[in-house]
Design a protein around this motif. Sequence first.
Motif, PDB file in Angstrom:
ATOM      1  N   THR A   1      -9.139  20.846 -37.860  1.00 35.37           N
ATOM      2  CA  THR A   1     -10.280  20.476 -38.465  1.00 35.37           C
ATOM      3  C   THR A   1     -10.216  19.136 -38.786  1.00 35.37           C
ATOM      4  O   THR A   1     -11.037  18.132 -38.835  1.00 35.37           O
ATOM      5  CB  THR A   1     -10.545  20.933 -39.643  1.00 35.37           C
ATOM      6  N   ALA A   2      -8.792  19.095 -38.861  1.00 34.96           N
ATOM      7  CA  ALA A   2      -8.595  16.588 -38.628  1.00 34.96           C
ATOM      8  C   ALA A   2      -9.084  16.301 -38.060  1.00 34.96           C
ATOM      9  O   ALA A   2     -10.051  15.654 -37.757  1.00 34.96           O
ATOM     10  CB  ALA A   2      -6.865  17.495 -39.000  1.00 34.96           C
ATOM     11  N   ILE A   3      -8.960  17.307 -36.264  1.00 33.15           N
ATOM     12  CA  ILE A   3      -9.613  16.838 -35.482  1.00 33.15           C
ATOM     13  C   ILE A   3     -10.653  16.238 -35.079  1.00 33.15           C
ATOM     14  O   ILE A   3     -11.440  15.623 -34.746  1.00 33.15           O
ATOM     15  CB  ILE A   3      -8.141  17.570 -34.106  1.00 33.15           C
ATOM     16  N   MET A   4     -10.951  17.308 -35.781  1.00 30.63           N
ATOM     17  CA  MET A   4     -12.464  17.492 -35.552  1.00 30.63           C
ATOM     18  C   MET A   4     -13.363  16.408 -36.605  1.00 30.63           C
ATOM     19  O   MET A   4     -13.893  15.858 -36.075  1.00 30.63           O
ATOM     20  CB  MET A   4     -13.122  18.595 -36.319  1.00 30.63           C
ATOM     21  N   ARG A   5     -12.373  15.989 -37.703  1.00 32.36           N
ATOM     22  CA  ARG A   5     -13.648  14.774 -38.333  1.00 32.36           C
ATOM     23  C   ARG A   5     -12.709  13.819 -37.667  1.00 32.36           C
ATOM     24  O   ARG A   5     -13.698  13.061 -37.337  1.00 32.36           O
ATOM     25  CB  ARG A   5     -12.179  15.325 -40.072  1.00 32.36           C
ATOM     26  N   LEU A   6     -11.944  13.284 -36.798  1.00 31.34           N
ATOM     27  CA  LEU A   6     -11.037  12.433 -36.355  1.00 31.34           C
ATOM     28  C   LEU A   6     -12.388  12.540 -34.770  1.00 31.34           C
ATOM     29  O   LEU A   6     -12.997  10.962 -34.809  1.00 31.34           O
ATOM     30  CB  LEU A   6     -10.395  12.454 -35.525  1.00 31.34           C
ATOM     31  N   VAL A   7     -12.834  13.266 -34.331  1.00 37.02           N
ATOM     32  CA  VAL A   7     -13.679  13.190 -33.473  1.00 37.02           C
ATOM     33  C   VAL A   7     -15.482  13.235 -33.959  1.00 37.02           C
ATOM     34  O   VAL A   7     -16.189  12.655 -32.494  1.00 37.02           O
ATOM     35  CB  VAL A   7     -13.504  13.779 -31.898  1.00 37.02           C
ATOM     36  N   GLY A   8     -15.180  13.089 -35.082  1.00 34.81           N
ATOM     37  CA  GLY A   8     -16.964  13.379 -35.487  1.00 34.81           C
ATOM     38  C   GLY A   8     -18.035  13.969 -35.865  1.00 34.81           C
ATOM     39  O   GLY A   8     -18.460  14.531 -35.053  1.00 34.81           O
ATOM     40  N   ALA A   9     -17.234  15.276 -35.827  1.00 29.58           N
ATOM     41  CA  ALA A   9     -17.844  16.938 -35.694  1.00 29.58           C
ATOM     42  C   ALA A   9     -18.462  16.932 -37.475  1.00 29.58           C
ATOM     43  O   ALA A   9     -17.421  16.017 -38.053  1.00 29.58           O
ATOM     44  CB  ALA A   9     -16.917  17.835 -36.032  1.00 29.58           C
TER      45      ALA A   9
ATOM     46  N   PRO B   1     -20.239  10.755 -39.406  1.00 33.69           N
ATOM     47  CA  PRO B   1     -19.225  11.541 -37.980  1.00 33.69           C
ATOM     48  C   PRO B   1     -19.909  10.623 -37.173  1.00 33.69           C
ATOM     49  O   PRO B   1     -19.006  10.434 -35.864  1.00 33.69           O
ATOM     50  CB  PRO B   1     -19.974  13.040 -38.050  1.00 33.69           C
ATOM     51  N   LEU B   2     -20.860  10.243 -37.217  1.00 35.10           N
ATOM     52  CA  LEU B   2     -21.640   9.067 -36.522  1.00 35.10           C
ATOM     53  C   LEU B   2     -20.756   8.012 -35.936  1.00 35.10           C
ATOM     54  O   LEU B   2     -20.952   7.516 -34.626  1.00 35.10           O
ATOM     55  CB  LEU B   2     -22.748   8.866 -36.540  1.00 35.10           C
ATOM     56  N   LEU B   3     -20.593   6.977 -36.710  1.00 42.13           N
ATOM     57  CA  LEU B   3     -19.190   6.057 -37.425  1.00 42.13           C
ATOM     58  C   LEU B   3     -18.321   6.529 -36.005  1.00 42.13           C
ATOM     59  O   LEU B   3     -17.727   5.886 -35.444  1.00 42.13           O
ATOM     60  CB  LEU B   3     -18.845   5.889 -38.176  1.00 42.13           C
ATOM     61  N   ARG B   4     -17.131   8.177 -36.727  1.00 40.71           N
ATOM     62  CA  ARG B   4     -16.387   7.850 -36.008  1.00 40.71           C
ATOM     63  C   ARG B   4     -16.107   8.369 -34.194  1.00 40.71           C
ATOM     64  O   ARG B   4     -15.081   8.336 -33.477  1.00 40.71           O
ATOM     65  CB  ARG B   4     -15.369   9.277 -36.792  1.00 40.71           C
ATOM     66  N   ARG B   5     -17.197   8.495 -34.249  1.00 43.07           N
ATOM     67  CA  ARG B   5     -18.026   9.599 -32.384  1.00 43.07           C
ATOM     68  C   ARG B   5     -17.616   7.427 -32.076  1.00 43.07           C
ATOM     69  O   ARG B   5     -17.688   7.525 -30.877  1.00 43.07           O
ATOM     70  CB  ARG B   5     -19.376   9.638 -32.285  1.00 43.07           C
ATOM     71  N   THR B   6     -17.779   6.551 -32.296  1.00 43.39           N
ATOM     72  CA  THR B   6     -17.783   5.366 -32.161  1.00 43.39           C
ATOM     73  C   THR B   6     -16.527   4.121 -32.171  1.00 43.39           C
ATOM     74  O   THR B   6     -15.955   3.568 -31.007  1.00 43.39           O
ATOM     75  CB  THR B   6     -19.109   3.906 -32.382  1.00 43.39           C
ATOM     76  N   VAL B   7     -15.450   5.594 -33.013  1.00 40.40           N
ATOM     77  CA  VAL B   7     -14.502   4.626 -32.946  1.00 40.40           C
ATOM     78  C   VAL B   7     -13.495   6.253 -32.410  1.00 40.40           C
ATOM     79  O   VAL B   7     -12.994   7.103 -32.982  1.00 40.40           O
ATOM     80  CB  VAL B   7     -14.170   4.540 -33.980  1.00 40.40           C
ATOM     81  N   GLY B   8     -12.652   5.587 -30.954  1.00 37.98           N
ATOM     82  CA  GLY B   8     -11.627   7.040 -30.471  1.00 37.98           C
ATOM     83  C   GLY B   8      -9.843   6.717 -31.568  1.00 37.98           C
ATOM     84  O   GLY B   8      -9.913   5.536 -31.174  1.00 37.98           O
ATOM     85  N   CYS B   9      -9.249   7.481 -31.966  1.00 35.33           N
ATOM     86  CA  CYS B   9      -8.525   7.211 -32.335  1.00 35.33           C
ATOM     87  C   CYS B   9      -6.856   7.970 -31.867  1.00 35.33           C
ATOM     88  O   CYS B   9      -7.318   8.986 -31.485  1.00 35.33           O
ATOM     89  CB  CYS B   9      -7.985   7.712 -33.696  1.00 35.33           C
ATOM     90  N   VAL B  10      -5.847   6.964 -31.979  1.00 32.87           N
ATOM     91  CA  VAL B  10      -4.420   7.670 -31.200  1.00 32.87           C
ATOM     92  C   VAL B  10      -3.200   7.626 -32.021  1.00 32.87           C
ATOM     93  O   VAL B  10      -3.494   6.007 -32.768  1.00 32.87           O
ATOM     94  CB  VAL B  10      -4.512   7.069 -29.773  1.00 32.87           C
ATOM     95  N   PHE B  11      -2.627   8.620 -32.052  1.00 31.82           N
ATOM     96  CA  PHE B  11      -1.136   9.133 -32.963  1.00 31.82           C
ATOM     97  C   PHE B  11      -0.274   8.402 -32.552  1.00 31.82           C
ATOM     98  O   PHE B  11       0.149   8.957 -31.241  1.00 31.82           O
ATOM     99  CB  PHE B  11      -1.941   9.694 -33.974  1.00 31.82           C
TER     100      PHE B  11
END
Lengths: 309, 290
Positions: free
Chosen positions: B199-207, A76-86
């Motif tokens: 939950t997919a978005i939570m995972r994506l934003v690093g929850a 999760p910490l990794l994912r907080r440093t990377v934003g994603c747009v689709f």
Amino acid sequence: MIRLASVTKRYGVGGRPALHGVTAQIDAGEFVFLVGPSGSGKSTLLRLLIREERASEGLVEVAGRDVARIADRRVPLLRRTVGCVFQDFRLLPDRTVAGNVAFALDVVGRPRHVVRSVVPEVLELVGLTGKEKRFPDELSGGEQQRVAIARAFVGRPLILLADEPTGNLDPATSAEIMDLLDDINQAGTTVLMATHNAGLVDAMRRRVLELDAGILVRDEHRGGYDAPATVAVSATVAVSATVPASAAPATVAAAPGLPGVPGVSGISGVPAQRAPSAGGFVGRPAEPVGLVGPAEPEGPVGLPGEGAA
Amino acid sequence: MRAGPLFGALATSLRRNLGMTCAVVVTVAICLALLGAGLLLRAQARTVDRFLLDQIEVVVDLQDGLPEADREALRDELAADPLVTKVSYESKQQVYERFRRDFRGSPDVVAGVSADDLPASFRLALADPRDAEEIVYTYTGRDGVEAVRDQRALLGPLYRFLDGFTLGAFALAAIQAVASFVLIYTMIRISAHARRRETAIMRLVGATNAAIRAPFVLESALAGLVGGLLAVGTLVLAKVYLVDGRFAHQTMFPLFGWGAVWAAAVAVLAVGVTAAAGMASVALRRHLRV
Ligand SMILES: Nc1ncnc2c1ncn2[C@@H]1O[C@H](COP(=O)(O)OP(=O)(O)OP(=O)(O)O)[C@@H](O)[C@H]1O
Ligand SMILES: [Mg+2]
């Protein structure tokens, strides 16, 4: 900021890998387009960066971290440093614009006063002031994508990944979204954008990484959507029918000031016939350049500091 | 995650999923009520046990008209028996008093019996109640002895009754527990499906995994809590109307008190909440990718 070394990704056993021996490096603050035909592995590459998938072989480094070696509970910490747009925005339909953006902060436990002050800021940045209370189905596609970008950016990630962010938008709106991503990049965020939008890529003239059937076939600075027909191919393409299986496929040299990519030349099992099919490449006697080692920089097409290896 | 957004997610989930959650609550309530009933039956068996252990275990009924000398000889012999710790004599009148006390709930029975109908007796306290059988064997048929009664043996049917119902209640509770698990599993599956965008978005934003799972576990724990409270309500009603309201007048044994009810209530609530949360976590492992 992002470093890939001989990255191969296979979904399941057997079959053609979605990525094959991809080596590339993206520095902090760069804006990079990722292009290539459908199924060439663009989305797969992006998914590797947030460890949505794991590389089968090779090294994936994000913000100085070997992604494969991050403990599960630290992903999760990794994912907080990377934003994603689709392409499909992925907004929550039962939340307002502000609610969708706040959601990204709420679920990572940011305090309420932070959420309250940061959300309006980022909505202003993406040009949605005044529309905070609307629901996604009350917005145009372009506006929805702005919300998605705001949500991806609100946590101030180091990197923004955009997977065909303009895929559902008309050309004018696409250009606006492109400008927004450019602004975000100007402000210091590294942006990697997978796209099929040739017009945007050609207009922007930024660095272009091209994948074909999982192989990196081009890394061109100030590139266009299509490979340049007359450029010194040797500088950008490293895969050819003439390369023996033991030699490295597409290889991009390290960028200035950063260590070179180790062990690139040792990839085995590269199908010798997997030449890129893009026009102008076939049959061209290409030589792999930029291999780690004493190779001198020669193709001057914007590859920075190959000598750094 | 902060409490606000967490409970927000919980509320959304409950709203979307109300029917299923109600089904879980009802099943859990039945399961926990049965569990509580089993606990109370066990408390009752223990209450009876304690009562009887305080009582004299074996009664030696004396034949009418036994000379006092013979009686004293028998008392000495009983007192000398190493299995016996205490011997006490009760005259016909004393036995009658005890009988009236024991059967105060059934005046019809008492009315048909007079002091003369009952034998005088020795009451024996044993070092170990399990030796009662040997005492019965040794003294039955002796001169002047009418009968030797092991009071605990007389209570065999009662114990068997209590044990049987305790076991039955626990067995039914276990079956209900399985049913509850199946329902919670289904509830989580539906809930995870309904919230898959979130939950997919939570995972994506690093929850964190904990943050992603928390609303689901909380939903299940809440169902467990409500089910538990319903079960506790059932137990309290049973105590007021069934135990105190009816059984108290029909039996000569003391009945479990409110202490046992509250102990069972605490157990039921604790089991309800933790088991429901635990079952949800197991189900999440299956239905929620993190
Ligand atoms: N989850 C998956 N399981 C199995 N194979 C997959 C999976 N995801 C992608 N692939 C395969 O990997 C290859 C690359 O897919 P990917 O989605 O990365 O391509 P892409 O370049 O993003 O294509 P597009 O431009 O159409 O989005 C394809 O052959 C695809 O079938
Ligand atoms: Mg894709």
